[in-house]
Write an enzyme that holds these catalytic residues in place. Structure first.
Site, PDB file in Angstrom:
ATOM      1  N   ASP A 153     -10.044 -16.628 -15.702  1.00  0.00           N
ATOM      2  CA  ASP A 153     -10.772 -17.053 -14.517  1.00  0.00           C
ATOM      3  C   ASP A 153     -11.859 -18.074 -14.871  1.00  0.00           C
ATOM      4  O   ASP A 153     -12.637 -17.844 -15.799  1.00  0.00           O
ATOM      5  CB  ASP A 153     -11.416 -15.789 -13.923  1.00  0.00           C
ATOM      6  CG  ASP A 153     -11.984 -16.002 -12.548  1.00  0.00           C
ATOM      7  OD1 ASP A 153     -11.203 -16.273 -11.626  1.00  0.00           O
ATOM      8  OD2 ASP A 153     -13.213 -15.877 -12.391  1.00  0.00           O
TER       9      ASP A 153
ATOM     10  N   GLU B 207      -7.781 -21.135 -15.815  1.00  0.00           N
ATOM     11  CA  GLU B 207      -8.084 -21.763 -14.522  1.00  0.00           C
ATOM     12  C   GLU B 207      -9.145 -22.821 -14.773  1.00  0.00           C
ATOM     13  O   GLU B 207     -10.202 -22.512 -15.327  1.00  0.00           O
ATOM     14  CB  GLU B 207      -8.615 -20.720 -13.540  1.00  0.00           C
ATOM     15  CG  GLU B 207      -8.824 -21.315 -12.155  1.00  0.00           C
ATOM     16  CD  GLU B 207      -9.788 -20.535 -11.285  1.00  0.00           C
ATOM     17  OE1 GLU B 207      -9.763 -20.733 -10.062  1.00  0.00           O
ATOM     18  OE2 GLU B 207     -10.574 -19.736 -11.812  1.00  0.00           O
TER      19      GLU B 207
ATOM     20  N   HIS C  37      -4.196 -17.276  -4.477  1.00  0.00           N
ATOM     21  CA  HIS C  37      -5.038 -16.473  -3.580  1.00  0.00           C
ATOM     22  C   HIS C  37      -6.309 -17.186  -3.138  1.00  0.00           C
ATOM     23  O   HIS C  37      -7.058 -16.634  -2.347  1.00  0.00           O
ATOM     24  CB  HIS C  37      -5.398 -15.168  -4.293  1.00  0.00           C
ATOM     25  CG  HIS C  37      -6.276 -15.418  -5.491  1.00  0.00           C
ATOM     26  ND1 HIS C  37      -5.836 -16.104  -6.611  1.00  0.00           N
ATOM     27  CD2 HIS C  37      -7.575 -15.124  -5.737  1.00  0.00           C
ATOM     28  CE1 HIS C  37      -6.820 -16.188  -7.487  1.00  0.00           C
ATOM     29  NE2 HIS C  37      -7.887 -15.607  -6.980  1.00  0.00           N
ATOM     30  N   ASP C  38      -6.578 -18.367  -3.663  1.00  0.00           N
ATOM     31  CA  ASP C  38      -7.778 -19.120  -3.279  1.00  0.00           C
ATOM     32  C   ASP C  38      -7.456 -20.310  -2.384  1.00  0.00           C
ATOM     33  O   ASP C  38      -8.350 -21.073  -2.025  1.00  0.00           O
ATOM     34  CB  ASP C  38      -8.471 -19.683  -4.536  1.00  0.00           C
ATOM     35  CG  ASP C  38      -9.034 -18.598  -5.425  1.00  0.00           C
ATOM     36  OD1 ASP C  38      -9.432 -17.539  -4.907  1.00  0.00           O
ATOM     37  OD2 ASP C  38      -9.077 -18.818  -6.657  1.00  0.00           O
TER      38      ASP C  38
ATOM     39  N   ASP D 105      -5.845 -10.598 -15.232  1.00  0.00           N
ATOM     40  CA  ASP D 105      -6.867 -11.590 -14.954  1.00  0.00           C
ATOM     41  C   ASP D 105      -8.063 -11.278 -15.849  1.00  0.00           C
ATOM     42  O   ASP D 105      -8.490 -10.125 -15.903  1.00  0.00           O
ATOM     43  CB  ASP D 105      -7.275 -11.483 -13.481  1.00  0.00           C
ATOM     44  CG  ASP D 105      -7.429 -12.825 -12.816  1.00  0.00           C
ATOM     45  OD1 ASP D 105      -8.250 -13.610 -13.302  1.00  0.00           O
ATOM     46  OD2 ASP D 105      -6.735 -13.072 -11.814  1.00  0.00           O
TER      47      ASP D 105
ATOM     48  N   ASP E 204      -1.985  -1.179  -3.631  1.00  0.00           N
ATOM     49  CA  ASP E 204      -2.326  -0.407  -4.828  1.00  0.00           C
ATOM     50  C   ASP E 204      -1.250  -0.557  -5.907  1.00  0.00           C
ATOM     51  O   ASP E 204      -0.205  -1.181  -5.686  1.00  0.00           O
ATOM     52  CB  ASP E 204      -2.566   1.075  -4.477  1.00  0.00           C
ATOM     53  CG  ASP E 204      -1.478   1.637  -3.578  1.00  0.00           C
ATOM     54  OD1 ASP E 204      -0.296   1.306  -3.812  1.00  0.00           O
ATOM     55  OD2 ASP E 204      -1.795   2.387  -2.632  1.00  0.00           O
TER      56      ASP E 204
ATOM     57  N   ASP F 168       0.847  -1.190   0.000  1.00  0.00           N
ATOM     58  CA  ASP F 168       0.000   0.000   0.000  1.00  0.00           C
ATOM     59  C   ASP F 168       0.885   1.244   0.000  1.00  0.00           C
ATOM     60  O   ASP F 168       1.532   1.549   0.998  1.00  0.00           O
ATOM     61  CB  ASP F 168      -0.897  -0.032   1.254  1.00  0.00           C
ATOM     62  CG  ASP F 168      -1.662   1.258   1.441  1.00  0.00           C
ATOM     63  OD1 ASP F 168      -1.872   1.973   0.444  1.00  0.00           O
ATOM     64  OD2 ASP F 168      -2.054   1.541   2.594  1.00  0.00           O
TER      65      ASP F 168
ATOM     66  N   ASP G 241      -3.883   4.012   2.677  1.00  0.00           N
ATOM     67  CA  ASP G 241      -5.306   3.823   3.001  1.00  0.00           C
ATOM     68  C   ASP G 241      -5.609   2.413   3.509  1.00  0.00           C
ATOM     69  O   ASP G 241      -6.758   2.053   3.729  1.00  0.00           O
ATOM     70  CB  ASP G 241      -6.192   4.178   1.795  1.00  0.00           C
ATOM     71  CG  ASP G 241      -5.975   3.233   0.614  1.00  0.00           C
ATOM     72  OD1 ASP G 241      -5.087   2.347   0.697  1.00  0.00           O
ATOM     73  OD2 ASP G 241      -6.688   3.371  -0.396  1.00  0.00           O
TER      74      ASP G 241
HETATM   75  C1  GLC Z   1     -11.685 -17.867  -9.444  1.00  0.00           C
HETATM   76  C2  GLC Z   1     -10.864 -16.877  -8.668  1.00  0.00           C
HETATM   77  C3  GLC Z   1     -11.533 -16.634  -7.350  1.00  0.00           C
HETATM   78  C4  GLC Z   1     -12.913 -16.071  -7.606  1.00  0.00           C
HETATM   79  C5  GLC Z   1     -13.709 -16.954  -8.547  1.00  0.00           C
HETATM   80  C6  GLC Z   1     -14.890 -16.227  -9.084  1.00  0.00           C
HETATM   81  O1  GLC Z   1     -11.722 -19.111  -8.859  1.00  0.00           O
HETATM   82  O2  GLC Z   1      -9.554 -17.315  -8.555  1.00  0.00           O
HETATM   83  O3  GLC Z   1     -10.799 -15.817  -6.501  1.00  0.00           O
HETATM   84  O4  GLC Z   1     -13.611 -15.940  -6.405  1.00  0.00           O
HETATM   85  O5  GLC Z   1     -12.961 -17.368  -9.663  1.00  0.00           O
HETATM   86  O6  GLC Z   1     -14.497 -15.225  -9.984  1.00  0.00           O
END
Ligand code: GLC
Length: 551
Positions: free
Chosen positions: A199, A253, A326-327, A98, A29, A21, A25
């Site tokens: 995605d 993905e 991140h998931d 993404d 960013d 950041d 805030d």
């Molecule tokens: C993918 C992303 C995830 C998101 C989902 C819906 O799995 O990696 O973070 O919540 O798609 O877009």
């Protein structure tokens, strides 16, 4: 051979909200990312996957987009984005965005129009249906708990949302939707992005008729929207209309895709995608009850999955290599040991990542050995999937707070979303303000500043391994043979490319284990080129990892 830039790249995934950041805030960013590009270059990274920074109400942290052609003000401006691209390219690096086009935000102007009336020109951009006998149009579940349908009073119909109700699914059957997606991709290519991470791309085609699902117990409906009937046509359409003739990369993905499926999506010559993110590894510790049904797995299962992807794709498609994102929980907490053998097991996982065939993807903080935070209660969690799950388990399944927390400590997506640990100082040097999510208290010892200063650190192991991979073509392109597949403590494999050979020996346990060598690669024919421990004894230390080259 293998001259495509993305096969030789080391990718780094940035989750912008938690990276750095710059304006205080409390939310990461784009200027914060620019600040840290030299850190990434020093790590040996030459490509970035940037999670969504588009305009979004952030119901699902940016995976709910309300304007594909603008930047979320919380992250900066379009000028910041252009500067980021210029600074990335100046360093000889690349950046992919993404692409989230299975759904939009419900605040996207298309949906705002779509819900106004049944004959609105945008009505068919989304999937609207009448209810059945006073109930939802079918029995599908959202992947974020509850029904996948939301009733809208305005027009007395339901719309489909496979994720949150603020993420209505786009109707890919509508050619106008496909053209819109092509156009927004061109917009970003014109800005200079080098490709896209797509995605949930294998969910964009739904089975006509949207039938009830009588088969699934966990994610009801998944068989009718995973790898649907027109998915290959839609993806090939993107390639032909937008990407042909460019050197942009696409990574899809794809939950619910096995190696045969991967060859259809990403097989050389298929003209669809360049790489896939596979989920079979992620599925190892998931029981029949779905994501929150945590189960144990054996090392032999882990090895079977990894090795199968290596051999099945070799020469036919290119693997992406990743252990966390991140998931998912932190790989160290899941596959390694985030207690007593933290450093050594984090390095062992790094060895795995850099010595298989495919393109390695490092998720931010993985290179420091960041681990799951194990927050004391639900108030510390921010992720919509986690919060919905908590509500559902508490209200509908009679679970106790303790039972829920145990699941979250292991599996919540927030495990990977705590702010990046830059320093031992306040808020881990992530922000001068109040962070949007608590930092992991272990930043006092686990942080980039300390690890930059120490040659022995996990960070330096990542740096060295990135160099090693560049120096030894066999690590990039050699074929793969696994040894001792039933060994529940060792993962051992050979990579071979013409006369070049590498033998990788990983102790995936907290025990001392005799070092094993296959007949095809006796120790006398090998030279140690990397190790995460001292010496080269007959016994491997806990989590010891060695990389040998043939002499
Ligand atoms: C993918 C992303 C995830 C998101 C989902 C819906 O799995 O990696 O973070 O919540 O798609 O877009």
């Amino acid at each position: 051979m293998h001259d495509e830039w993305w096969k030789r790249a080391v990718f780094y995934q940035i989750y912008p909200m938690s990276f750095r950041d710059a304006d205080g805030d409390g939310v990461g960013d784009i200027p914060g990312i620019v600040e840290k590009l030299d850190y990434l270059a020093a790590l040996g990274v030459n490509a970035i996957w940037l999670c969504p920074v588009y305009r979004s109400p952030n119901d699902d942290n940016g995976y709910d987009i309300s304007d594909y052609r603008d930047v979320n003000p919380v992250y900066g401006t379009m000028a910041d984005m252009e500067r980021l691209l210029a600074e990335v390219h100046k360093r000889g690096m690349r950046l992919i965005m993404d692409l989230v086009v299975n759904h939009t935000s419900d605040e996207h102007p298309w949906f705002v129009e779509s819900r106004k009336s049944r004959d609105n020109p945008y009505r068919d951009y989304y999937i609207w249906r009448d209810g059945k006998d006073g109930k939802t149009p079918n029995n599908w579940n959202s992947r974020f708990s509850g029904s996948a349908w939301e009733f809208d009073d305005e027009t007395d119909q339901y719309y489909l949302h496979l994720f949150s109700k603020k993420q209505p699914d786009l109707n890919w059957e509508n050619p106008k939707v496909r053209e819109e997606v092509h156009a927004l991709m061109r917009f970003w290519l014109d800005k200079g992005v080098d490709g896209f991470r797509m995605d949930v791309i294998n969910m964009i085609s739904k089975t006509p008729g949207l039938p009830d699902d009588a088969t699934s117990t966990a994610t009801v409906g998944a068989p009718y929207y995973t790898n649907g009937p027109r998915v290959h046509e839609f993806i090939a359409g993107i390639r032909a209309a937008v990407l042909a003739g460019t050197d942009c990369v696409t990574v899809g993905e794809a939950k619910g895709v096995n190696t045969d499926g991967a060859l259809l999506y990403a097989g050389a010559g298929r003209k669809e995608l360049d790489m896939m993110f596979q989920f079979e590894l992620d599925g190892l510790d998931i029981g029949k009850g779905g994501k929150w049904d945590v189960r144990k797995f054996l090392l032999s299962d882990f090895k079977r999955v990894m090795s199968r992807w290596q051999t099945a794709l070799h020469g036919k498609a290119w693997n992406s290599l990743y252990l966390e994102n991140h998931d998912m929980p932190r790989a160290l907490s899941r596959f390694g040991d985030d207690g007593g053998y933290r450093e050594r097991s984090a390095k062992a996982l790094a060895v795995l990542l850099f010595t298989m065939e495919g393109t390695p993807f490092i998720y931010q903080g993985q290179e420091l050995g960041m681990s799951n935070p194990r927050f004391p209660d639900i108030t510390h969690y921010r992720d919509i999937q986690t919060i919905n799950m908590h509500r559902d388990y508490k209200n509908n399944r009679g679970a106790t707070e303790d039972e829920i927390l145990r699941k979250l400590h292991y599996r919540s997506r927030d495990n990977a979303r705590t702010p990046m640990q830059w320093t031992a100082g306040k808020n881990a040097g992530f922000t001068a303000g109040t962070p949007w999510m608590d930092v992991n208290p272990n930043h006092a010892t686990i942080n980039a500043e300390a690890q930059t200063a120490s040659e022995d650190s996990v960070l330096h192991a990542y740096r060295r391994l990135a160099v090693l991979r560049r120096e030894h073509e066999v690590l990039l392109a050699g074929d793969f043979t696994e040894h001792f597949p039933d060994d529940e403590r060792l993962y051992a494999y050979t990579r071979t490319l013409g006369k070049e050979r590498a033998y990788i020996l990983l102790n995936f346990s907290g025990d001392e284990v005799p070092a094993r060598f296959p007949e095809s690669a006796p120790q006398s024919t090998l030279r140690l080129i990397y190790s995460n421990a001292e010496g080269e004894g007959a016994v491997l230390q806990p989590w010891e990892a060695r990389v040998y080259a043939g002499v």
